[in-house]
Every structure is written in structure tokens, then in C-alpha cells.
Design a protein around this motif. Structure first.
Motif, PDB file in Angstrom:
ATOM      1  N   LYS A  20       0.831  -1.208   0.000  1.00  0.00           N
ATOM      2  CA  LYS A  20       0.000   0.000   0.000  1.00  0.00           C
ATOM      3  C   LYS A  20       0.863   1.255   0.000  1.00  0.00           C
ATOM      4  CE  LYS A  20      -3.049   2.376   3.318  1.00  0.00           C
ATOM      5  NZ  LYS A  20      -2.231   3.557   3.288  1.00  0.00           N
ATOM      6  N   ARG A  21       0.423   2.266  -0.707  1.00  0.00           N
ATOM      7  CA  ARG A  21       1.098   3.559  -0.696  1.00  0.00           C
ATOM      8  C   ARG A  21       0.585   4.424   0.454  1.00  0.00           C
ATOM      9  NH1 ARG A  21       0.007   4.277  -7.127  1.00  0.00           N
ATOM     10  NH2 ARG A  21       1.832   3.122  -7.905  1.00  0.00           N
ATOM     11  N   GLY A  22       1.439   5.290   0.959  1.00  0.00           N
ATOM     12  CA  GLY A  22       0.995   6.244   1.959  1.00  0.00           C
ATOM     13  C   GLY A  22      -0.072   7.153   1.376  1.00  0.00           C
ATOM     14  N   GLY A  23      -1.136   7.412   2.152  1.00  0.00           N
ATOM     15  CA  GLY A  23      -2.229   8.251   1.676  1.00  0.00           C
ATOM     16  C   GLY A  23      -3.325   7.493   0.966  1.00  0.00           C
ATOM     17  N   LEU A  25      -6.342   4.766   0.752  1.00  0.00           N
ATOM     18  CA  LEU A  25      -7.343   4.101   1.595  1.00  0.00           C
ATOM     19  C   LEU A  25      -7.355   2.608   1.325  1.00  0.00           C
ATOM     20  CD1 LEU A  25     -10.550   6.340   1.365  1.00  0.00           C
ATOM     21  CD2 LEU A  25      -9.384   5.673   3.469  1.00  0.00           C
ATOM     22  N   VAL A  26      -7.475   1.798   2.378  1.00  0.00           N
ATOM     23  CA  VAL A  26      -7.622   0.361   2.187  1.00  0.00           C
ATOM     24  C   VAL A  26      -9.045   0.051   1.737  1.00  0.00           C
ATOM     25  CG1 VAL A  26      -7.623  -1.894   3.319  1.00  0.00           C
ATOM     26  CG2 VAL A  26      -5.796  -0.270   3.799  1.00  0.00           C
ATOM     27  N   GLN A  27     -10.027   0.608   2.438  1.00  0.00           N
ATOM     28  CA  GLN A  27     -11.424   0.404   2.064  1.00  0.00           C
ATOM     29  C   GLN A  27     -12.171   1.731   2.174  1.00  0.00           C
ATOM     30  OE1 GLN A  27     -12.385  -1.748   6.280  1.00  0.00           O
ATOM     31  NE2 GLN A  27     -13.942  -1.912   4.722  1.00  0.00           N
ATOM     32  N   GLY A  28     -13.389   1.774   1.655  1.00  0.00           N
ATOM     33  CA  GLY A  28     -14.133   3.012   1.541  1.00  0.00           C
ATOM     34  C   GLY A  28     -14.455   3.676   2.867  1.00  0.00           C
ATOM     35  N   ASP A  29     -14.522   5.009   2.833  1.00  0.00           N
ATOM     36  CA  ASP A  29     -14.954   5.779   3.995  1.00  0.00           C
ATOM     37  C   ASP A  29     -15.819   6.938   3.502  1.00  0.00           C
ATOM     38  OD1 ASP A  29     -13.238   7.687   2.975  1.00  0.00           O
ATOM     39  OD2 ASP A  29     -11.888   7.731   4.694  1.00  0.00           O
ATOM     40  N   LYS A  30     -16.088   7.878   4.370  1.00  0.00           N
ATOM     41  CA  LYS A  30     -17.013   8.966   4.030  1.00  0.00           C
ATOM     42  C   LYS A  30     -16.471   9.890   2.938  1.00  0.00           C
ATOM     43  CE  LYS A  30     -15.294  11.795   7.880  1.00  0.00           C
ATOM     44  NZ  LYS A  30     -15.658  12.432   9.168  1.00  0.00           N
ATOM     45  N   THR A  31     -15.158   9.824   2.664  1.00  0.00           N
ATOM     46  CA  THR A  31     -14.605  10.670   1.607  1.00  0.00           C
ATOM     47  C   THR A  31     -15.048  10.220   0.221  1.00  0.00           C
ATOM     48  OG1 THR A  31     -12.577   9.348   1.309  1.00  0.00           O
ATOM     49  CG2 THR A  31     -12.536  11.094   2.998  1.00  0.00           C
ATOM     50  N   ASP A  33     -13.323   8.364  -1.644  1.00  0.00           N
ATOM     51  CA  ASP A  33     -12.128   8.226  -2.481  1.00  0.00           C
ATOM     52  C   ASP A  33     -11.938   6.790  -2.940  1.00  0.00           C
ATOM     53  OD1 ASP A  33     -11.668  10.901  -2.087  1.00  0.00           O
ATOM     54  OD2 ASP A  33     -10.062  10.633  -0.611  1.00  0.00           O
ATOM     55  N   ARG A  34     -11.324   6.643  -4.064  1.00  0.00           N
ATOM     56  CA  ARG A  34     -10.995   5.326  -4.623  1.00  0.00           C
ATOM     57  C   ARG A  34     -10.054   4.601  -3.666  1.00  0.00           C
ATOM     58  NH1 ARG A  34     -11.649   2.829  -9.292  1.00  0.00           N
ATOM     59  NH2 ARG A  34      -9.992   1.710 -10.344  1.00  0.00           N
ATOM     60  N   THR A  35     -10.241   3.307  -3.508  1.00  0.00           N
ATOM     61  CA  THR A  35      -9.508   2.549  -2.491  1.00  0.00           C
ATOM     62  C   THR A  35      -8.594   1.488  -3.096  1.00  0.00           C
ATOM     63  OG1 THR A  35     -11.163   0.788  -2.241  1.00  0.00           O
ATOM     64  CG2 THR A  35     -11.509   2.823  -0.967  1.00  0.00           C
ATOM     65  N   LEU A  36      -7.701   1.004  -2.264  1.00  0.00           N
ATOM     66  CA  LEU A  36      -6.842  -0.109  -2.673  1.00  0.00           C
ATOM     67  C   LEU A  36      -7.680  -1.351  -2.946  1.00  0.00           C
ATOM     68  CD1 LEU A  36      -3.976  -1.181  -3.098  1.00  0.00           C
ATOM     69  CD2 LEU A  36      -3.856  -1.655  -0.649  1.00  0.00           C
ATOM     70  N   ALA A  37      -8.719  -1.582  -2.146  1.00  0.00           N
ATOM     71  CA  ALA A  37      -9.610  -2.721  -2.382  1.00  0.00           C
ATOM     72  C   ALA A  37     -10.260  -2.634  -3.764  1.00  0.00           C
ATOM     73  CB  ALA A  37     -10.676  -2.800  -1.290  1.00  0.00           C
ATOM     74  N   ASP A  38     -10.643  -1.429  -4.187  1.00  0.00           N
ATOM     75  CA  ASP A  38     -11.212  -1.252  -5.527  1.00  0.00           C
ATOM     76  C   ASP A  38     -10.215  -1.678  -6.598  1.00  0.00           C
ATOM     77  OD1 ASP A  38     -13.555  -0.133  -4.477  1.00  0.00           O
ATOM     78  OD2 ASP A  38     -12.771   1.915  -4.598  1.00  0.00           O
ATOM     79  N   LEU A  39      -8.953  -1.277  -6.422  1.00  0.00           N
ATOM     80  CA  LEU A  39      -7.921  -1.624  -7.410  1.00  0.00           C
ATOM     81  C   LEU A  39      -7.700  -3.125  -7.471  1.00  0.00           C
ATOM     82  CD1 LEU A  39      -5.211   1.117  -6.736  1.00  0.00           C
ATOM     83  CD2 LEU A  39      -6.926   1.078  -8.550  1.00  0.00           C
ATOM     84  N   VAL A  40      -7.687  -3.773  -6.297  1.00  0.00           N
ATOM     85  CA  VAL A  40      -7.461  -5.215  -6.258  1.00  0.00           C
ATOM     86  C   VAL A  40      -8.630  -5.952  -6.913  1.00  0.00           C
ATOM     87  CG1 VAL A  40      -7.143  -7.219  -4.763  1.00  0.00           C
ATOM     88  CG2 VAL A  40      -5.971  -5.069  -4.240  1.00  0.00           C
ATOM     89  N   LYS A  41      -9.857  -5.515  -6.652  1.00  0.00           N
ATOM     90  CA  LYS A  41     -11.021  -6.149  -7.285  1.00  0.00           C
ATOM     91  C   LYS A  41     -10.953  -6.019  -8.802  1.00  0.00           C
ATOM     92  CE  LYS A  41     -14.490  -5.819  -3.603  1.00  0.00           C
ATOM     93  NZ  LYS A  41     -15.800  -5.225  -3.233  1.00  0.00           N
ATOM     94  N   ARG A  64      -4.743   5.252   6.820  1.00  0.00           N
ATOM     95  CA  ARG A  64      -4.578   5.848   5.489  1.00  0.00           C
ATOM     96  C   ARG A  64      -3.179   6.386   5.228  1.00  0.00           C
ATOM     97  NH1 ARG A  64      -8.881   9.571   2.094  1.00  0.00           N
ATOM     98  NH2 ARG A  64      -7.653   9.563   0.169  1.00  0.00           N
ATOM     99  N   PRO A  65      -2.549   7.131   6.145  1.00  0.00           N
ATOM    100  CA  PRO A  65      -1.223   7.681   5.832  1.00  0.00           C
ATOM    101  C   PRO A  65      -0.082   6.676   5.901  1.00  0.00           C
ATOM    102  CG  PRO A  65      -1.910   8.386   8.011  1.00  0.00           C
ATOM    103  CD  PRO A  65      -3.074   7.659   7.427  1.00  0.00           C
ATOM    104  N   THR A  66      -0.348   5.466   6.402  1.00  0.00           N
ATOM    105  CA  THR A  66       0.696   4.445   6.570  1.00  0.00           C
ATOM    106  C   THR A  66       0.878   3.656   5.282  1.00  0.00           C
ATOM    107  OG1 THR A  66       0.111   4.242   8.904  1.00  0.00           O
ATOM    108  CG2 THR A  66       1.394   2.446   7.963  1.00  0.00           C
ATOM    109  N   SER A  67       2.115   3.315   4.961  1.00  0.00           N
ATOM    110  CA  SER A  67       2.400   2.478   3.796  1.00  0.00           C
ATOM    111  C   SER A  67       2.702   1.049   4.250  1.00  0.00           C
ATOM    112  CB  SER A  67       3.589   3.057   3.013  1.00  0.00           C
ATOM    113  OG  SER A  67       4.762   3.072   3.829  1.00  0.00           O
TER     114      SER A  67
END
Length: 229
Positions: A20-23, A25-31, A33-41, A64-67
Motif C-alpha cells: 500500500k502507498r501512503g495516503g 485508503l484500504v477500504q471506503g470511507d465517508k470521503t 475516495d478510490r480505495t486499494l480494495a477497488d484496485l485489487v477487485k 490511510r497515511p501508513t504504507s
């Protein structure tokens, strides 16, 4: 699939592990924003020509900010069993953190009680037990240093909200870029210099021992520390 190119660290019929890149999201939240889970799917759908919805379980997450490495489950059976491994504290997690000060001891164990403030999305680490506080334990050791920053390797024994960030702040250490916990400046990419470096566990289906390692982000500071190791 360019956004995942070079970031898939492990894959079989049951699991897929991504750096995962810093910044991000692993999964969706109120923002929204596109997530890592979306990319993997999307990757799974295209690569294996899957029709309809793609199953993807998320047994653990990173802030979110952690890589660093994130495990996803490709089957429900793998998800249930990975959840059991994490709950049973049999997964060994190693993090790297770049901090602004050298700790009083170059290696040691930190014990605190974490209290989470859900409104502020922040945690406080206290040295004594308080009501609603959850025990947090980690081991750390200094593994590299520059004139300005210090690289600590961290072994987590518990998985509390913002645990490393809060426990380091409690002893006067601040992770580079982490405004929420006291560092004065943000990093250009919006991430912080906290990286999920490696994870070791018994495969939930094949029962073999796995250790997976994720390289830190490519930048001058991380590269300088890597050259010392």
C-alpha cells in the motif's frame, strides 16, 4: 492495472498481498475516495476474467497515511481463518518508523493503555490503566540513523487504534509527517513515515509458514536508511 504494477507481493488461490502507498485508503470511507480494495477487485476481475461482483475480504487494515503490506482474502474461507489468526495474536507484524528523536534507550518495550477518541479519530496512550483504556504493547529497536532522523523497527504485540503513533507520541517521539501526533510538517505525498515492513503467519489453508516483506516508499530518506542496513 498499472496502479498495482510491482505492488503485488504474494498471490495464490486464497490470498493476495499488496504494498500500500501512503495516503491510500484500504477500504471506503465517508470521503468516497478510490480505495486499494477497488484496485485489487479490478485486477482480479480483469486478470481472471471474472463475471459479476468479485469477492474480496479484508482481514486487517492500515491507517490511510501508513504504507506497507496489506493482506486481502480471495475466498470466504480464507477470510474467516485469517480473522481467527489475527484475533489469536499469532500473526507477527513488523513496522519501520522514521522518528525525529532518538529514544532514551535504543531498544525496549512500551506498555500503555490506549484510549480512543472517535470524534477526533485519534488515540491517547496513557502509562497507567484508566477506564475504557486498552492495553497496548510493542517492542522497538533503533536500526539506523541520520543527522536528523532515526529509523526504528517495531514489533507489535497488540493491534490498537493508531497504536505506534500514539505510543511514540507518549514518549516524545514523532513520526515524520504525522501532523496528528505532533510532527510539525506534512510529507509531500500526504503519508507518514510509518511502514508495515513484514508479516509472518501460517497460511490459513495450506498451513505453511509465510513471511512476506514490503519495500518502503522510494524517496531519498528511505533510500538513505536502506543503504545502512
Amino acid at each position: 492495472m498499472e496502479q498495482l504494477e510491482g505492488r503485488i507481493l504474494y498471490e495464490d488461490n486464497h490470498l493476495i498481498v499488496v504494498n500500500k502507498r501512503g495516503g491510500e485508503l484500504v477500504q471506503g470511507d465517508k470521503t468516497g475516495d478510490r480505495t486499494l480494495a477497488d484496485l485489487v477487485k479490478e485486477y482480479l476481475k480483469v486478470t481472471y476474467n471474472k463475471k459479476g461482483n468479485v469477492y474480496l475480504g479484508i482481514p486487517h487494515r492500515l491507517d490511510r497515511p501508513t504504507s506497507g503490506l496489506v493482506i486481502f482474502a480471495k475466498t470466504e474461507k480464507a477470510l474467516v481463518r485469517m480473522n481467527e489468526l489475527f484475533k489469536g495474536n499469532t500473526v507477527k507484524k513488523t513496522y519501520w518508523a522514521i522518528v525525529d528523536k532518538v529514544p532514551n534507550e535504543t531498544e525496549g518495550t512500551l506498555l500503555h493503555y490506549i484510549i480512543r477518541d472517535t470524534k477526533a479519530n485519534k488515540s491517547v496512550a496513557l502509562p497507567v490503566e484508566k477506564q475504557k483504556g486498552k492495553l497496548a504493547k510493542l517492542d522497538y529497536r533503533l536500526i539506523a540513523a541520520s543527522k536528523t532522523y532515526y529509523l526504528l523497527e517495531v514489533q507489535l504485540h497488540t493491534g490498537r487504534h493508531h497504536q505506534i503513533r500514539a505510543q511514540f507520541a507518549a514518549i516524545g517521539l514523532h513520526i515524520k509527517g504525522d501532523l496528528k501526533y505532533g510532527f510539525p510538517r506534512s510529507n509531500p505525498d500526504g503519508g507518514i513515515c510509518l511502514h508495515a515492513r513484514s508479516i509472518s503467519f501460517v497460511h490459513p489453508v495450506r498451513k505453511e509458514e509465510l513471511t512476506i516483506v514490503a519495500d518502503p516508499p522510494q524517496d531519498t530518506l528511505w533510500d538513505a536508511f536502506l543503504s545502512q542496513l
